[in-house]
Design a protein around this motif. Sequence first.
Motif, PDB file in Angstrom:
ATOM      1  N   MET A  75       0.816  -1.213   0.000  1.00 44.33           N
ATOM      2  CA  MET A  75       0.000   0.000   0.000  1.00 44.33           C
ATOM      3  C   MET A  75       0.852   1.266   0.000  1.00 44.33           C
ATOM      4  N   GLY A  79       1.803   1.511  -4.030  1.00 48.83           N
ATOM      5  CA  GLY A  79       0.586   2.191  -4.434  1.00 48.83           C
ATOM      6  C   GLY A  79      -0.648   1.309  -4.534  1.00 48.83           C
ATOM      7  N   GLU A  80      -0.624   0.164  -3.865  1.00 49.41           N
ATOM      8  CA  GLU A  80      -1.814  -0.686  -3.855  1.00 49.41           C
ATOM      9  C   GLU A  80      -2.909   0.025  -3.066  1.00 49.41           C
ATOM     10  N   PRO A  81      -4.172  -0.244  -3.358  1.00 47.04           N
ATOM     11  CA  PRO A  81      -5.258   0.477  -2.681  1.00 47.04           C
ATOM     12  C   PRO A  81      -5.295   0.202  -1.180  1.00 47.04           C
ATOM     13  N   ALA A  82      -5.479   1.271  -0.423  1.00 47.82           N
ATOM     14  CA  ALA A  82      -5.605   1.177   1.038  1.00 47.82           C
ATOM     15  C   ALA A  82      -7.058   1.460   1.399  1.00 47.82           C
ATOM     16  N   THR A  83      -7.923   0.539   1.017  1.00 47.36           N
ATOM     17  CA  THR A  83      -9.346   0.745   1.269  1.00 47.36           C
ATOM     18  C   THR A  83      -9.678   0.475   2.727  1.00 47.36           C
ATOM     19  N   THR A  84     -10.812   0.960   3.138  1.00 46.28           N
ATOM     20  CA  THR A  84     -11.265   0.741   4.515  1.00 46.28           C
ATOM     21  C   THR A  84     -11.369  -0.746   4.819  1.00 46.28           C
ATOM     22  N   ARG A  86      -9.772  -3.290   3.420  1.00 41.08           N
ATOM     23  CA  ARG A  86      -8.429  -3.886   3.532  1.00 41.08           C
ATOM     24  C   ARG A  86      -7.798  -3.544   4.874  1.00 41.08           C
TER      25      ARG A  86
END
Length: 104
Positions: A75, A79-84, A86
């Motif tokens: 993340m 730059g991988e997504p840091a979603t809620t 995850r």
Amino acid sequence: MAWIVLIVSGVLETVWAAALARSEGFSRPLPSVVFGVALIASMAGLAWALRTLPIGTAYVVWVGIGAVGTALYGMVVLGEPATTVRLLCLAAIVGGVVGLKLAS
């Protein structure tokens, strides 16, 4: 002391996973060497810690540190997504690892 070695070994798991991704199928020498050294050191530390810690707890702590560390590396650095979702799932892993440590 075994817990400290185990934690360092878990961090080294993150290092070897990141180096493995950077090695591009072992075609890049430096990340490939970092992978090998970190992998051996991580496994050696886990093996040493298992002399005194229960395998179930130690292995889960080691894998948990490596998994969460690698996901965070992805993340923050890649730059991988840091979603809620995850982040909540990673928090659940950390909670489980801490719970196992406290229960042992």
